[in-house]
Motif scaffolding. Structure first.
Motif, PDB file in Angstrom:
ATOM      1  N   LYS A 126      41.381 -37.475 -17.516  1.00  0.00           N
ATOM      2  CA  LYS A 126      41.208 -38.238 -18.831  1.00  0.00           C
ATOM      3  C   LYS A 126      39.183 -38.683 -18.107  1.00  0.00           C
ATOM      4  O   LYS A 126      38.790 -38.387 -19.823  1.00  0.00           O
ATOM      5  CB  LYS A 126      41.666 -39.656 -18.368  1.00  0.00           C
ATOM      6  N   ASN A 127      38.979 -39.086 -17.687  1.00  0.00           N
ATOM      7  CA  ASN A 127      37.839 -39.498 -17.770  1.00  0.00           C
ATOM      8  C   ASN A 127      36.300 -38.145 -17.783  1.00  0.00           C
ATOM      9  O   ASN A 127      35.341 -39.003 -19.045  1.00  0.00           O
ATOM     10  CB  ASN A 127      36.650 -39.398 -15.903  1.00  0.00           C
ATOM     11  N   PHE A 128      36.663 -37.019 -17.407  1.00  0.00           N
ATOM     12  CA  PHE A 128      35.718 -35.978 -17.887  1.00  0.00           C
ATOM     13  C   PHE A 128      36.414 -35.813 -19.203  1.00  0.00           C
ATOM     14  O   PHE A 128      35.205 -35.489 -20.279  1.00  0.00           O
ATOM     15  CB  PHE A 128      35.877 -34.789 -17.290  1.00  0.00           C
ATOM     16  N   SER A 129      36.865 -35.891 -19.936  1.00  0.00           N
ATOM     17  CA  SER A 129      37.264 -35.224 -21.564  1.00  0.00           C
ATOM     18  C   SER A 129      36.722 -36.586 -22.321  1.00  0.00           C
ATOM     19  O   SER A 129      36.293 -36.138 -23.430  1.00  0.00           O
ATOM     20  CB  SER A 129      39.354 -35.320 -21.631  1.00  0.00           C
ATOM     21  N   ILE A 130      37.408 -38.039 -21.756  1.00  0.00           N
ATOM     22  CA  ILE A 130      36.752 -38.575 -22.542  1.00  0.00           C
ATOM     23  C   ILE A 130      35.042 -39.118 -22.777  1.00  0.00           C
ATOM     24  O   ILE A 130      33.743 -38.916 -23.924  1.00  0.00           O
ATOM     25  CB  ILE A 130      36.679 -40.245 -21.327  1.00  0.00           C
ATOM     26  N   ASN A 131      33.608 -38.131 -21.864  1.00  0.00           N
ATOM     27  CA  ASN A 131      32.612 -38.173 -21.418  1.00  0.00           C
ATOM     28  C   ASN A 131      32.211 -36.841 -22.442  1.00  0.00           C
ATOM     29  O   ASN A 131      31.222 -37.448 -23.144  1.00  0.00           O
ATOM     30  CB  ASN A 131      32.319 -37.910 -19.781  1.00  0.00           C
ATOM     31  N   ILE A 132      32.862 -35.689 -22.693  1.00  0.00           N
ATOM     32  CA  ILE A 132      32.398 -34.526 -23.705  1.00  0.00           C
ATOM     33  C   ILE A 132      33.377 -35.111 -24.925  1.00  0.00           C
ATOM     34  O   ILE A 132      33.199 -34.115 -25.626  1.00  0.00           O
ATOM     35  CB  ILE A 132      32.556 -33.555 -22.873  1.00  0.00           C
ATOM     36  N   SER A 133      34.219 -36.090 -25.112  1.00  0.00           N
ATOM     37  CA  SER A 133      34.910 -35.942 -26.385  1.00  0.00           C
ATOM     38  C   SER A 133      33.990 -35.889 -27.751  1.00  0.00           C
ATOM     39  O   SER A 133      34.844 -34.983 -28.757  1.00  0.00           O
ATOM     40  CB  SER A 133      35.851 -37.447 -26.197  1.00  0.00           C
ATOM     41  N   ASN A 134      32.884 -36.268 -28.073  1.00  0.00           N
ATOM     42  CA  ASN A 134      32.286 -36.225 -29.092  1.00  0.00           C
ATOM     43  C   ASN A 134      31.797 -34.979 -29.021  1.00  0.00           C
ATOM     44  O   ASN A 134      32.195 -33.865 -30.400  1.00  0.00           O
ATOM     45  CB  ASN A 134      31.016 -36.847 -28.890  1.00  0.00           C
ATOM     46  N   ASP A 135      31.410 -33.870 -28.133  1.00  0.00           N
ATOM     47  CA  ASP A 135      30.777 -32.647 -28.667  1.00  0.00           C
ATOM     48  C   ASP A 135      32.056 -31.496 -29.125  1.00  0.00           C
ATOM     49  O   ASP A 135      32.178 -30.606 -28.955  1.00  0.00           O
ATOM     50  CB  ASP A 135      30.779 -32.203 -26.987  1.00  0.00           C
ATOM     51  N   LEU A 136      33.704 -32.131 -28.203  1.00  0.00           N
ATOM     52  CA  LEU A 136      34.622 -31.340 -28.548  1.00  0.00           C
ATOM     53  C   LEU A 136      34.667 -31.316 -29.908  1.00  0.00           C
ATOM     54  O   LEU A 136      35.433 -30.603 -30.575  1.00  0.00           O
ATOM     55  CB  LEU A 136      35.539 -31.859 -27.489  1.00  0.00           C
ATOM     56  N   ASN A 137      35.225 -32.560 -30.520  1.00  0.00           N
ATOM     57  CA  ASN A 137      35.077 -32.886 -31.785  1.00  0.00           C
ATOM     58  C   ASN A 137      33.765 -31.796 -32.462  1.00  0.00           C
ATOM     59  O   ASN A 137      34.590 -31.181 -34.162  1.00  0.00           O
ATOM     60  CB  ASN A 137      35.121 -34.532 -32.374  1.00  0.00           C
ATOM     61  N   ILE A 138      33.129 -31.915 -32.647  1.00  0.00           N
ATOM     62  CA  ILE A 138      31.931 -31.858 -32.995  1.00  0.00           C
ATOM     63  C   ILE A 138      31.999 -29.508 -33.468  1.00  0.00           C
ATOM     64  O   ILE A 138      32.585 -29.075 -34.242  1.00  0.00           O
ATOM     65  CB  ILE A 138      30.390 -31.722 -32.242  1.00  0.00           C
ATOM     66  N   ILE A 139      32.236 -29.331 -32.302  1.00  0.00           N
ATOM     67  CA  ILE A 139      33.092 -27.589 -31.667  1.00  0.00           C
ATOM     68  C   ILE A 139      34.687 -27.309 -32.328  1.00  0.00           C
ATOM     69  O   ILE A 139      34.631 -26.307 -32.789  1.00  0.00           O
ATOM     70  CB  ILE A 139      32.781 -27.597 -30.457  1.00  0.00           C
ATOM     71  N   HIS A 140      35.354 -28.617 -32.713  1.00  0.00           N
ATOM     72  CA  HIS A 140      36.614 -28.179 -32.324  1.00  0.00           C
ATOM     73  C   HIS A 140      36.643 -28.076 -34.115  1.00  0.00           C
ATOM     74  O   HIS A 140      37.057 -27.392 -35.265  1.00  0.00           O
ATOM     75  CB  HIS A 140      37.771 -29.681 -32.232  1.00  0.00           C
ATOM     76  N   SER A 141      35.614 -29.072 -35.364  1.00  0.00           N
ATOM     77  CA  SER A 141      35.682 -28.826 -36.387  1.00  0.00           C
ATOM     78  C   SER A 141      34.715 -28.075 -37.028  1.00  0.00           C
ATOM     79  O   SER A 141      35.146 -27.552 -37.822  1.00  0.00           O
ATOM     80  CB  SER A 141      34.706 -30.402 -36.230  1.00  0.00           C
ATOM     81  N   PHE A 142      33.721 -27.236 -36.234  1.00  0.00           N
ATOM     82  CA  PHE A 142      33.241 -26.526 -36.691  1.00  0.00           C
ATOM     83  C   PHE A 142      34.304 -25.138 -36.786  1.00  0.00           C
ATOM     84  O   PHE A 142      33.645 -24.430 -37.948  1.00  0.00           O
ATOM     85  CB  PHE A 142      31.379 -25.920 -35.816  1.00  0.00           C
ATOM     86  N   PHE A 143      34.526 -24.589 -35.256  1.00  0.00           N
ATOM     87  CA  PHE A 143      35.886 -24.139 -35.525  1.00  0.00           C
ATOM     88  C   PHE A 143      36.835 -23.400 -36.773  1.00  0.00           C
ATOM     89  O   PHE A 143      37.438 -22.457 -37.333  1.00  0.00           O
ATOM     90  CB  PHE A 143      35.889 -23.713 -33.964  1.00  0.00           C
ATOM     91  N   LEU A 144      37.299 -25.006 -36.954  1.00  0.00           N
ATOM     92  CA  LEU A 144      38.146 -24.963 -37.886  1.00  0.00           C
ATOM     93  C   LEU A 144      37.924 -24.803 -38.971  1.00  0.00           C
ATOM     94  O   LEU A 144      38.490 -24.253 -39.929  1.00  0.00           O
ATOM     95  CB  LEU A 144      39.087 -26.361 -37.841  1.00  0.00           C
ATOM     96  N   ASN A 145      36.725 -25.001 -39.445  1.00  0.00           N
ATOM     97  CA  ASN A 145      36.057 -25.077 -40.593  1.00  0.00           C
ATOM     98  C   ASN A 145      34.964 -23.341 -40.991  1.00  0.00           C
ATOM     99  O   ASN A 145      33.801 -23.452 -42.492  1.00  0.00           O
ATOM    100  CB  ASN A 145      35.014 -25.706 -41.109  1.00  0.00           C
ATOM    101  N   THR A 146      35.652 -22.915 -40.252  1.00  0.00           N
ATOM    102  CA  THR A 146      34.316 -21.649 -40.280  1.00  0.00           C
ATOM    103  C   THR A 146      35.346 -20.172 -40.012  1.00  0.00           C
ATOM    104  O   THR A 146      36.667 -20.564 -39.438  1.00  0.00           O
ATOM    105  CB  THR A 146      33.351 -20.705 -39.286  1.00  0.00           C
ATOM    106  N   ASN A 147      34.679 -19.034 -40.807  1.00  0.00           N
ATOM    107  CA  ASN A 147      36.029 -17.931 -41.050  1.00  0.00           C
ATOM    108  C   ASN A 147      35.374 -17.658 -39.914  1.00  0.00           C
ATOM    109  O   ASN A 147      35.888 -16.205 -40.058  1.00  0.00           O
ATOM    110  CB  ASN A 147      36.091 -17.730 -42.147  1.00  0.00           C
ATOM    111  N   LEU A 148      34.053 -17.476 -39.104  1.00  0.00           N
ATOM    112  CA  LEU A 148      33.964 -16.798 -38.117  1.00  0.00           C
ATOM    113  C   LEU A 148      34.757 -16.209 -36.939  1.00  0.00           C
ATOM    114  O   LEU A 148      35.600 -16.559 -37.124  1.00  0.00           O
ATOM    115  CB  LEU A 148      32.330 -17.026 -37.540  1.00  0.00           C
ATOM    116  N   ILE A 149      35.164 -14.827 -37.159  1.00  0.00           N
ATOM    117  CA  ILE A 149      35.512 -14.174 -35.293  1.00  0.00           C
ATOM    118  C   ILE A 149      34.587 -14.388 -34.355  1.00  0.00           C
ATOM    119  O   ILE A 149      34.163 -12.957 -34.308  1.00  0.00           O
ATOM    120  CB  ILE A 149      36.242 -13.522 -35.593  1.00  0.00           C
ATOM    121  N   THR A 150      34.436 -15.381 -33.564  1.00  0.00           N
ATOM    122  CA  THR A 150      33.955 -14.984 -32.584  1.00  0.00           C
ATOM    123  C   THR A 150      34.189 -15.618 -31.420  1.00  0.00           C
ATOM    124  O   THR A 150      35.276 -16.185 -30.817  1.00  0.00           O
ATOM    125  CB  THR A 150      32.273 -16.157 -33.050  1.00  0.00           C
ATOM    126  N   GLU A 151      33.856 -15.100 -29.649  1.00  0.00           N
ATOM    127  CA  GLU A 151      34.249 -15.584 -28.636  1.00  0.00           C
ATOM    128  C   GLU A 151      34.380 -16.899 -28.343  1.00  0.00           C
ATOM    129  O   GLU A 151      35.016 -17.402 -27.527  1.00  0.00           O
ATOM    130  CB  GLU A 151      33.690 -14.193 -27.811  1.00  0.00           C
TER     131      GLU A 151
END
Length: 284
Positions: free
Chosen positions: A22-47
């Motif tokens: 829970k604590n680790f996830s909260i600490n990086i939640s903003n970063d995870l949201n940024i990455i999640h949003s970026f990957f959801l809105n791109t058609n790139l097929i990347t590793e």
């Protein structure tokens, strides 16, 4: 006399690592949201994109896994554990990409779909044979459905599919991790656990040999098995997320901020739990 532990120790360990998660996830939640949003809105097929979504599933399975252990549901826990390990291995394999001249994610999607397509044909042919009907031409159907492999032979196709087999992935990752003793030692444990847990997935009779017999008291082997199922996936999940954060920041110029903090948090936790039996006695 061997040291034994009561189930209350398992409950405490689960609660501790659920709180860590829970604590680790909260600490990086903003970063995870940024990455999640970026990957959801791109058609790139990347590793990194595929690795991120695979490791996200690992994180969800991890919470289910430790709850099953807390509930003494060891058989189901082993089944979830095996799936979690397989997701992790594929996530790490994609992120490592051993051939920098190849888009491994493109192949992961293409040959994964082809393998599923072939398995579907095989199942249809099984039903057709039971009904006395002619079998479908597997190779012709594959070639007509996937023009990308027009010039490949059956052997070429099988080799491409086998690149993503668990045996090949473990072989490649073992070679990668052998230079990092701490990771390699843990990696050996989860690869061993993967094969043992497979018996539970497939309902093999040998699974009973690895099933914890008592629900209330554990010997050292049993408690260490549970300990590894709780602690090692936690580190592998967040260590993989750490590298995804680094990679996404460098490759996609995303405004990631907490990758170094995550690294330090993981590093600070390792010494506390590396001496397994001592740590278990401490939390009893």
């Amino acid at each position: 006399m061997d040291t034994t532990f009561k189930h209350e120790t398992v409950e405490k360990l689960v609660d501790i690592f659920r709180e860590h998660h829970k604590n680790f996830s909260i600490n990086i939640s903003n970063d995870l949201n940024i990455i999640h949003s970026f990957f959801l809105n791109t058609n790139l097929i990347t590793e990194p994109k595929d690795s991120f979504f695979l490791i996200s599933k690992c994180s969800i399975m991890y919470l289910n896994l430790i709850q099953l252990l807390r509930d003494k549901n060891y058989y189901s826990a082993k089944i979830i554990y095996r799936s979690l390990i397989e997701h992790y291995l594929k996530s790490q394999y994609l992120l490592s990409n051993f051939d920098k001249n190849k888009n491994l994610s493109f192949d992961y999607h293409l040959y994964g779909k082809i393998e599923e397509f072939i398995n579907d044909i095989k199942m249809k042919n099984l039903h057709r044979s039971l009904k006395g009907m002619d079998k479908l031409n597997e190779w012709e159907l594959v070639k007509s459905s996937f023009p990308e492999i027009e010039f490949k032979t059956k052997k070429d196709l099988n080799d491409e599919i086998q690149n993503f087999s668990i045996k090949n992935i473990i072989k490649k990752l073992t070679y990668l991790f052998k230079e990092y003793s701490q990771i390699h030692d843990h990696f050996e444990i989860i690869t061993r656990d993967y094969w043992e847990s497979s018996m539970f997935v497939h309902g093999n009779p040998g699974a009973n040999d690895f099933l914890i017999k008592s629900n209330n008291q554990y010997n050292e082997d049993e408690i260490l098995d549970i300990y590894n199922m709780i602690t090692i996936p936690f580190f592998f999940i967040f260590d993989t997320i750490k590298f995804i954060l680094y990679h996404s920041k460098a490759r996609f110029s995303l405004p990631i901020q907490n990758e170094n903090k995550l690294h330090l948090d993981l590093e600070s936790l390792v010494p506390k739990i590396s001496k397994k039996i001592e740590y278990l006695k401490e939390i009893e």
